[in-house]
Design a protein around this motif. Sequence first.
Motif, PDB file in Angstrom:
ATOM      1  N   SER A 227      87.881  71.525  -2.196  1.00  0.00           N
ATOM      2  CA  SER A 227      86.627  72.151  -2.618  1.00  0.00           C
ATOM      3  C   SER A 227      85.485  71.154  -2.467  1.00  0.00           C
ATOM      4  CB  SER A 227      86.718  72.633  -4.060  1.00  0.00           C
ATOM      5  OG  SER A 227      87.694  73.646  -4.192  1.00  0.00           O
ATOM      6  N   GLY A 228      84.266  71.685  -2.520  1.00  0.00           N
ATOM      7  CA  GLY A 228      83.093  70.819  -2.432  1.00  0.00           C
ATOM      8  C   GLY A 228      81.999  71.297  -3.355  1.00  0.00           C
ATOM      9  N   VAL A 229      81.154  70.371  -3.837  1.00  0.00           N
ATOM     10  CA  VAL A 229      80.080  70.703  -4.747  1.00  0.00           C
ATOM     11  C   VAL A 229      78.748  70.661  -4.007  1.00  0.00           C
ATOM     12  CG1 VAL A 229      79.832  68.287  -5.513  1.00  0.00           C
ATOM     13  CG2 VAL A 229      79.015  70.162  -6.982  1.00  0.00           C
ATOM     14  N   SER A 230      77.914  71.615  -4.319  1.00  0.00           N
ATOM     15  CA  SER A 230      76.548  71.658  -3.782  1.00  0.00           C
ATOM     16  C   SER A 230      75.642  72.134  -4.897  1.00  0.00           C
ATOM     17  CB  SER A 230      76.472  72.599  -2.573  1.00  0.00           C
ATOM     18  OG  SER A 230      75.130  72.715  -2.117  1.00  0.00           O
ATOM     19  N   GLY A 231      74.859  71.237  -5.494  1.00  0.00           N
ATOM     20  CA  GLY A 231      74.005  71.593  -6.614  1.00  0.00           C
ATOM     21  C   GLY A 231      74.819  72.075  -7.775  1.00  0.00           C
ATOM     22  N   ASN A 232      74.567  73.314  -8.193  1.00  0.00           N
ATOM     23  CA  ASN A 232      75.275  73.884  -9.335  1.00  0.00           C
ATOM     24  C   ASN A 232      76.512  74.708  -8.919  1.00  0.00           C
ATOM     25  OD1 ASN A 232      73.375  73.052 -11.488  1.00  0.00           O
ATOM     26  ND2 ASN A 232      71.950  74.342 -10.320  1.00  0.00           N
ATOM     27  N   LEU A 233      76.900  74.582  -7.661  1.00  0.00           N
ATOM     28  CA  LEU A 233      78.013  75.388  -7.139  1.00  0.00           C
ATOM     29  C   LEU A 233      79.154  74.492  -6.685  1.00  0.00           C
ATOM     30  CD1 LEU A 233      76.014  77.892  -4.876  1.00  0.00           C
ATOM     31  CD2 LEU A 233      76.647  78.152  -7.290  1.00  0.00           C
ATOM     32  N   VAL A 234      80.386  74.949  -6.951  1.00  0.00           N
ATOM     33  CA  VAL A 234      81.586  74.325  -6.387  1.00  0.00           C
ATOM     34  C   VAL A 234      82.322  75.432  -5.630  1.00  0.00           C
ATOM     35  CG1 VAL A 234      83.810  73.249  -6.830  1.00  0.00           C
ATOM     36  CG2 VAL A 234      81.805  72.579  -8.172  1.00  0.00           C
ATOM     37  N   THR A 235      82.526  75.251  -4.302  1.00  0.00           N
ATOM     38  CA  THR A 235      83.155  76.290  -3.472  1.00  0.00           C
ATOM     39  C   THR A 235      84.389  75.738  -2.796  1.00  0.00           C
ATOM     40  OG1 THR A 235      82.806  77.835  -1.652  1.00  0.00           O
ATOM     41  CG2 THR A 235      81.693  75.707  -1.480  1.00  0.00           C
ATOM     42  N   ASP A 236      85.338  76.638  -2.516  1.00  0.00           N
ATOM     43  CA  ASP A 236      86.580  76.217  -1.853  1.00  0.00           C
ATOM     44  C   ASP A 236      86.526  76.371  -0.342  1.00  0.00           C
ATOM     45  OD1 ASP A 236      86.690  78.946  -1.481  1.00  0.00           O
ATOM     46  OD2 ASP A 236      88.618  79.236  -2.476  1.00  0.00           O
ATOM     47  N   GLY A 237      85.353  76.765   0.195  1.00  0.00           N
ATOM     48  CA  GLY A 237      85.209  76.924   1.634  1.00  0.00           C
ATOM     49  C   GLY A 237      85.711  78.244   2.157  1.00  0.00           C
ATOM     50  N   SER A 238      86.344  79.048   1.285  1.00  0.00           N
ATOM     51  CA  SER A 238      86.881  80.349   1.707  1.00  0.00           C
ATOM     52  C   SER A 238      86.141  81.497   1.052  1.00  0.00           C
ATOM     53  CB  SER A 238      88.370  80.445   1.351  1.00  0.00           C
ATOM     54  OG  SER A 238      89.107  79.461   2.038  1.00  0.00           O
ATOM     55  N   GLY A 239      85.046  81.189   0.315  1.00  0.00           N
ATOM     56  CA  GLY A 239      84.253  82.247  -0.301  1.00  0.00           C
ATOM     57  C   GLY A 239      84.411  82.357  -1.789  1.00  0.00           C
ATOM     58  N   ASN A 240      85.346  81.610  -2.371  1.00  0.00           N
ATOM     59  CA  ASN A 240      85.508  81.606  -3.822  1.00  0.00           C
ATOM     60  C   ASN A 240      84.660  80.464  -4.401  1.00  0.00           C
ATOM     61  OD1 ASN A 240      87.724  83.671  -4.024  1.00  0.00           O
ATOM     62  ND2 ASN A 240      88.710  82.155  -2.691  1.00  0.00           N
ATOM     63  N   THR A 241      83.807  80.765  -5.396  1.00  0.00           N
ATOM     64  CA  THR A 241      82.830  79.793  -5.889  1.00  0.00           C
ATOM     65  C   THR A 241      82.789  79.803  -7.404  1.00  0.00           C
ATOM     66  OG1 THR A 241      81.482  80.141  -3.912  1.00  0.00           O
ATOM     67  CG2 THR A 241      80.411  79.099  -5.793  1.00  0.00           C
ATOM     68  N   THR A 242      82.545  78.606  -7.965  1.00  0.00           N
ATOM     69  CA  THR A 242      82.299  78.474  -9.413  1.00  0.00           C
ATOM     70  C   THR A 242      80.828  78.117  -9.608  1.00  0.00           C
ATOM     71  OG1 THR A 242      84.563  77.727  -9.804  1.00  0.00           O
ATOM     72  CG2 THR A 242      82.930  77.269 -11.521  1.00  0.00           C
ATOM     73  N   VAL A 243      80.138  78.905 -10.449  1.00  0.00           N
ATOM     74  CA  VAL A 243      78.722  78.696 -10.743  1.00  0.00           C
ATOM     75  C   VAL A 243      78.613  78.048 -12.121  1.00  0.00           C
ATOM     76  CG1 VAL A 243      76.476  79.784 -11.054  1.00  0.00           C
ATOM     77  CG2 VAL A 243      78.094  80.703  -9.361  1.00  0.00           C
ATOM     78  N   TYR A 244      78.007  76.835 -12.202  1.00  0.00           N
ATOM     79  CA  TYR A 244      77.892  76.111 -13.464  1.00  0.00           C
ATOM     80  C   TYR A 244      76.542  76.430 -14.107  1.00  0.00           C
ATOM     81  CZ  TYR A 244      82.226  73.748 -12.497  1.00  0.00           C
ATOM     82  OH  TYR A 244      83.554  73.486 -12.264  1.00  0.00           O
ATOM     83  N   LEU A 245      76.610  77.004 -15.327  1.00  0.00           N
ATOM     84  CA  LEU A 245      75.425  77.514 -16.023  1.00  0.00           C
ATOM     85  C   LEU A 245      74.546  76.416 -16.628  1.00  0.00           C
ATOM     86  CD1 LEU A 245      77.221  80.431 -17.917  1.00  0.00           C
ATOM     87  CD2 LEU A 245      75.760  80.643 -15.899  1.00  0.00           C
ATOM     88  N   GLY A 246      75.102  75.247 -16.881  1.00  0.00           N
ATOM     89  CA  GLY A 246      74.373  74.221 -17.634  1.00  0.00           C
ATOM     90  C   GLY A 246      74.333  74.585 -19.101  1.00  0.00           C
ATOM     91  N   THR A 247      73.229  74.170 -19.771  1.00  0.00           N
ATOM     92  CA  THR A 247      73.028  74.522 -21.184  1.00  0.00           C
ATOM     93  C   THR A 247      71.597  74.968 -21.367  1.00  0.00           C
ATOM     94  OG1 THR A 247      72.360  72.284 -21.799  1.00  0.00           O
ATOM     95  CG2 THR A 247      74.738  72.793 -21.878  1.00  0.00           C
TER      96      THR A 247
END
Length: 755
Positions: A227-247
């Motif tokens: 996986s790789g991180v870009s800003g507030n997103l971590v993606t697995d390169g296959s279209g599945n992504t985690t969005v980090y909300l912060g606080t």
Amino acid sequence: MSGIVLSSSVRQNLLSLQSTADLLATTQSRLSTGKSVNSALDNPTNFFTAQSLDNRASDINNLLDGIANGVQVLQAANTGITSLQKLIDSAKSIANQALQTTVGYSTKSNVSTTISGATAADLRGTTSFASATALSNVLYNGTAGGTTAASGTTTLGAAQASVSGTGTVYASDGSTALTGAITLLGTTAASKLTTAPADGDTLTVNGKTITFRAGAAPASTAVPSGSGVSGNLVTDGSGNTTVYLGTNAAPGATVGDVLTAIDLASGVKTSTISSGAATIGVASGATASSAAAGVVTLKSSTGADLSVTGNADFLKELGLTTATGAGNATVTATRTTSSSSLGALISDGSTLNVDGHVITFKNAPVPGSTNAPAVASGFGVSGNVQTDGAGNSTVYLQGGSINDVLKAIDLATGVQTASISAGAATLTTATGQINSSINASGQLKLSTGVNADLSVTGTGNALNVLGLAGNTGTATAFTAARTSGIGGITGKTLTFSSFNGGTAVNVTFGDGTNGTVKTLDQLNSALQANNLTATIDANGLLTVSTTNDYASSTIGSSSAGGSIGGTLTTALTFSTASSPVQDTVAQTARANLVNQYNNILQQIDSTSQDSSFNGVNLLNGDQLKLVFDETGKSSLSITGVTYNSKGLGLAALTNGVDFIDNAATNKVLTNLNTASSTLRSEASALGSNLTIVQVRQDFNKNLINVLQTGSSNLTLADTNVEAANSQALSTRQSIAVSALSLANQSQQSVLQLLR
């Protein structure tokens, strides 16, 4: 006494008394003997007739002993035959056991030759194949009316579809129009959403998952492998992504981040991952989803329609639905076809299996293109096709066309080959082959290639969209046969002379019709009657060997026959016939069975010898003559048989000669079956003779009774009559005595005067 003078009355009474006494004596004699005729004087005719009958009855009675002995002789013989039959059955069991025992030879006599390219399905050898052409159903492009034929440049994807909110939406202050910069969390009402997704909430986009997480995004060194991180997103390169909300105090993800995550899942954007970092870009020719002036616009990719499913309240926050609540709502955007695209679109993830090779259709830009991931090691790209060089390919729907599909099919069939270098695939058409194409009518012209007959199956809707599902559109496979030429030995003839009395073989190789032989099964059918069998291995080695029945024989020997010839022997060289090689263990087992069989024969000899009664043995050649009447004219002569092993046609077996193979064993079984039939026939004959003897025995017994009854009828007295006569005569005698006394009274009166 003559001087005595009796009066006439006295004399008359005396005579009457004497007569009564005589009759009384006769009656008493009959009562004492029970016969009315005791001598010829009584009744000469009856006396001598009765005597003749009694004499005949006595003579016949004397014959009964001989007949009874004859019955026992027959029963002894029948008992012997029953035992012999059981022994024969035991011998059969031993012979059948020999048939079931491992053949006595580890290697049977055989001749062999190699026919290049021959298989069990086609013995003719290497066959030349030419590529054939198979046509699909007509494919149409997206021109209105649906009747315009597609062409090689018709695309697999369609123009991007859009879905936008129907009204302006605002940040949580209710007056600031929504833009991509608005955060999901925060403390300033003008810069955040009214309701943010909770930790763990998800969106599902075209089967991919977007997950919302509280807190800040991890560093590139802390993301999961791959996986790789870009800003507030971590993606697995296959279209599945985690969005980090912060606080709220330190806001993280924005509306723009959510749209990027949706575009990554739909294929509008791609990511390249390196060392835990993700580089995200818009796919070539695509327009990204956006949020401006309070309106959110979602875009599909060109390779798939868009479907977004998630919390209804969150999607309403983005202005994409009017639904509310904690449940899910779905937003879709459907592409529209045009004259440049197919009228029916292939679904992402569909596959074709072509001759065992897999073609996968993928909603993504081809690797190596602008903003697309690099080509994976070991793969090469040609146009919108990525191949592994072994016939397995991926066709990328966002830029792919009918020509790309045809290219992938040709790589699978071997019509084209791929040379891979530095991520590029250089395609070459195989010698003598014609690439698949699409004709002016919109039909795919698929070349089968020469490596195998064409077989195409699929998953998803690819088979149907490409016109390969038959006229009804429901077929599960598309097939086409190559054009085949003749094999190497077509027209050649193979001959075998008669082997061990079998039928000589004259086989001509051909297409299997008109008496020719093509397959191994057909060859074996022809060889079977000549006691031969054939096999072929993966290298085309054709071996003709003896059957188990004649495992001890050598093909082509002077004793067995089976010489090989024909025009095939001039085209191919057959090996010299090998001699059979004995299997020591199997031969030892068969030798033991020979010994058991010979022991049975000894028991047959002793049983035959012991089947006698009173010195007469019908199973050892003796004869039996039975006389049924006193004159000797009625008789029965029974000729005995010699039913020892030799008489039954059975001979002791020899180790190394008998039971050595199935043919030798079957000869023994034939003799045993003949002996068994002989015993059954003799048992039937003995049974018939025994019935005759028993019938005559019963007849003689009854005849004796008849004769004796007839004799008695002639001489026996009726005791009732004689008893009555005796009583009457006694009464008469008493009366006569009284009468004689009265007659004497007159003389007594004279005597009184003289006194």
